[in-house]
Every structure is written in structure tokens, then in C-alpha cells.
Design a protein around this motif. Structure first.
Motif, PDB file in Angstrom:
ATOM      1  N   SER B  79       0.857  -1.183   0.000  1.00  0.00           N
ATOM      2  CA  SER B  79       0.000   0.000   0.000  1.00  0.00           C
ATOM      3  C   SER B  79       0.896   1.237   0.000  1.00  0.00           C
ATOM      4  O   SER B  79       1.440   1.615   1.034  1.00  0.00           O
ATOM      5  CB  SER B  79      -0.902  -0.010   1.237  1.00  0.00           C
ATOM      6  N   VAL B  80       1.048   1.846  -1.163  1.00  0.00           N
ATOM      7  CA  VAL B  80       1.982   2.965  -1.258  1.00  0.00           C
ATOM      8  C   VAL B  80       1.344   4.257  -0.748  1.00  0.00           C
ATOM      9  O   VAL B  80       0.120   4.419  -0.750  1.00  0.00           O
ATOM     10  CB  VAL B  80       2.481   3.160  -2.704  1.00  0.00           C
ATOM     11  N   GLN B  81       2.218   5.165  -0.327  1.00  0.00           N
ATOM     12  CA  GLN B  81       1.802   6.474   0.154  1.00  0.00           C
ATOM     13  C   GLN B  81       2.429   7.558  -0.722  1.00  0.00           C
ATOM     14  O   GLN B  81       3.416   7.312  -1.419  1.00  0.00           O
ATOM     15  CB  GLN B  81       2.247   6.674   1.603  1.00  0.00           C
ATOM     16  N   VAL B  82       1.871   8.747  -0.646  1.00  0.00           N
ATOM     17  CA  VAL B  82       2.417   9.869  -1.417  1.00  0.00           C
ATOM     18  C   VAL B  82       3.894  10.076  -1.093  1.00  0.00           C
ATOM     19  O   VAL B  82       4.706  10.384  -1.976  1.00  0.00           O
ATOM     20  CB  VAL B  82       1.606  11.152  -1.161  1.00  0.00           C
ATOM     21  N   SER B  83       4.247   9.860   0.165  1.00  0.00           N
ATOM     22  CA  SER B  83       5.634  10.060   0.603  1.00  0.00           C
ATOM     23  C   SER B  83       6.602   9.030   0.026  1.00  0.00           C
ATOM     24  O   SER B  83       7.827   9.175   0.193  1.00  0.00           O
ATOM     25  CB  SER B  83       5.708  10.027   2.128  1.00  0.00           C
ATOM     26  N   ASP B  84       6.105   8.002  -0.634  1.00  0.00           N
ATOM     27  CA  ASP B  84       6.969   7.018  -1.289  1.00  0.00           C
ATOM     28  C   ASP B  84       7.424   7.481  -2.676  1.00  0.00           C
ATOM     29  O   ASP B  84       8.230   6.798  -3.325  1.00  0.00           O
ATOM     30  CB  ASP B  84       6.245   5.674  -1.439  1.00  0.00           C
ATOM     31  N   SER B  85       6.919   8.591  -3.130  1.00  0.00           N
ATOM     32  CA  SER B  85       7.326   9.116  -4.439  1.00  0.00           C
ATOM     33  C   SER B  85       8.825   9.389  -4.427  1.00  0.00           C
ATOM     34  O   SER B  85       9.329  10.150  -3.590  1.00  0.00           O
ATOM     35  CB  SER B  85       6.568  10.406  -4.759  1.00  0.00           C
ATOM     36  N   ALA B  86       9.543   8.747  -5.346  1.00  0.00           N
ATOM     37  CA  ALA B  86      11.004   8.804  -5.352  1.00  0.00           C
ATOM     38  C   ALA B  86      11.498   8.027  -6.564  1.00  0.00           C
ATOM     39  O   ALA B  86      10.706   7.455  -7.316  1.00  0.00           O
ATOM     40  CB  ALA B  86      11.583   8.187  -4.072  1.00  0.00           C
ATOM     41  N   THR B 106      13.968   3.647 -11.390  1.00  0.00           N
ATOM     42  CA  THR B 106      12.548   3.718 -11.736  1.00  0.00           C
ATOM     43  C   THR B 106      11.917   4.818 -10.917  1.00  0.00           C
ATOM     44  O   THR B 106      11.957   4.778  -9.684  1.00  0.00           O
ATOM     45  CB  THR B 106      11.831   2.385 -11.435  1.00  0.00           C
ATOM     46  N   ARG B 107      11.351   5.801 -11.622  1.00  0.00           N
ATOM     47  CA  ARG B 107      10.705   6.911 -10.914  1.00  0.00           C
ATOM     48  C   ARG B 107       9.278   6.524 -10.562  1.00  0.00           C
ATOM     49  O   ARG B 107       8.492   6.136 -11.436  1.00  0.00           O
ATOM     50  CB  ARG B 107      10.709   8.176 -11.765  1.00  0.00           C
ATOM     51  N   LEU B 108       8.953   6.624  -9.285  1.00  0.00           N
ATOM     52  CA  LEU B 108       7.604   6.335  -8.797  1.00  0.00           C
ATOM     53  C   LEU B 108       6.946   7.626  -8.355  1.00  0.00           C
ATOM     54  O   LEU B 108       7.525   8.391  -7.581  1.00  0.00           O
ATOM     55  CB  LEU B 108       7.660   5.359  -7.617  1.00  0.00           C
TER      56      LEU B 108
END
Lengths: 114, 112
Positions: B79-86, B106-108
Motif C-alpha cells: 500500500s503505497v503512500q504519497v511520501s513514497d514518491s522517489a 525507476t521513478r515512482l
């Protein structure tokens, strides 16, 4: 906090200039590395060093040289900068041996060669 | 030589979606495998690692299992969160060496 410090965050140089990128670590690490990071290519290893005055070529050493006169400092040298060396340069360090593989990275130097 | 190949991005997901980023490797012997993460404006930092076959690395809800039979080390999060953007990098350290080889990254992006 442990630290890998790169001397400049941004650099702008002209074609043909000699460029020095400096990296210092305060963790007494034996291993130090220089990578360049380009979109779509990830990190590519330029040079690394296992000890003072020792150096090994990575995957893309052409156009670069390095210097490691002291354990804590690892310098990347562009003898005659060219536009295709415009990139983000990342320095890293680590200790040798199993269980010590973690690399500590600096914040990077964005070099633009005009 | 030893190398890693990871799925091309960018990857865009909604919050709470399931994440998989594929990574396969080519190596002689038994390398150690890693995932590094680079948050916007920051340097790379280690996310997790595995040093032998069938090991599972985990951290911050992310997991990856070292699978020798498929030469893979896929990164997953339930379950990804906005803060995992990287940007996520798969990496390999050869068995008899101290250098580290990285994939292309890989840009998420996770949207609310």
C-alpha cells in the motif's frame, strides 16, 4: 551523523577547462566511489578506490582521472571538460567486507559544461 | 560483467495501490542485492538488502526476496503512500568485489 560531503552542489564550466570535484567522508571508510547519474542510464561507475593512493577503473573512466592522497578525500578530475560530461556526479563511501556493503552517498554535484 | 536490469518507468500509482518494481540480475557467483531510494533533492540511501538466496530484505513496508532460480530481486509494497514518491534503484555487489553496480532507476509517483 555520518557524512559524505561534496564540495559543490552546482558547477558551470567551459569546454576544455580542467575541473576538480572534491569528496570528503568522515567515517574512516576504506572504499570510495565516483558515479555519474544520467536520466535513463542510472548510476554508472567512473572510478573507485580501496585505499589511499589506490584506484580502479569503473565502467566509464574515459576522460576522467582520480586522486586519493588521504583516506578521507577522493577527488574526481576532468582533464579537459567536454559537453558530454554534463551530468550529476555522486560520491559514495563504504567499508569493505561482508555485512558492510552499504554505500553512503553525498548529495551530488550537478556539473554543466558549456 | 555483473549487472542489473530494472523495469523502466515512470510508474504512477494512486495512494494505497500495490507496487511492484521488477529487477533482474546477471552475475557470477553469489552477489549481494540492494534497493536504494532517492527522494527529491536528496542523495541515495539504502532501502533494503539481501545477501544470499531466499533472503528477504524489508524496510518501511517494502520487501524484496533474493531469488536465485529466476535471478530476480523485485521490490514490492502492499500500500503505497504519497511520501513514497522517489526514484528507486536496484543494485548488485559482486561476490568477490567491493564495487556496486546500479540499474537505470525507476521513478515512482504516488498521487493522493
Amino acid at each position: 551523523d555520518v557524512k559524505v560531503t561534496q564540495s559543490s552542489r552546482y558547477l558551470v564550466k567551459r569546454t576544455g577547462e580542467k575541473v576538480f570535484l572534491e569528496c570528503v567522508q568522515d567515517m574512516d571508510h576504506e572504499n570510495m566511489f565516483w558515479y555519474r547519474q544520467d536520466p535513463g542510464l542510472g548510476l554508472r561507475l567512473i572510478y573507485f578506490s580501496y585505499d589511499v593512493k589506490m584506484k580502479e577503473k569503473g565502467d566509464i573512466p574515459e576522460g576522467y582521472s582520480v586522486s586519493r592522497e588521504k583516506k578521507e578525500r577522493f577527488s574526481l578530475i576532468l582533464e579537459s571538460a567536454s559537453t558530454n560530461q554534463t551530468s550529476m556526479y555522486l560520491c559514495a563511501s563504504s567499508s569493505p567486507g561482508q555485512g558492510n556493503e552499504k554505500l553512503f552517498f553525498g548529495s551530488g554535484t550537478q556539473l554543466s559544461v558549456l | 560483467g555483473d549487472s542489473v536490469t530494472q523495469m523502466e518507468g515512470p510508474v504512477t500509482l494512486s495512494e494505497e495501490a500495490f507496487l511492484t518494481i521488477n529487477c533482474t540480475y546477471t552475475a557470477t557467483g553469489y552477489p549481494s542485492l540492494f534497493w536504494y531510494v532517492q527522494y527529491p533533492g536528496e542523495g541515495l540511501q539504502l532501502l533494503l538488502k539481501a545477501t544470499k538466496a531466499d533472503d528477504k530484505g524489508s524496510n518501511k513496508g517494502f520487501e524484496a526476496t533474493y531469488r536465485k532460480e529466476t535471478t530476480s530481486f523485485h521490490l514490492e509494497k502492499g500500500s503505497v503512500q504519497v511520501s513514497d514518491s522517489a526514484v528507486y534503484f536496484c543494485a548488485l555487489r559482486p561476490y568477490n568485489n567491493n564495487d556496486m553496480r546500479f540499474g537505470a532507476g525507476t521513478r515512482l509517483t504516488v498521487k493522493p
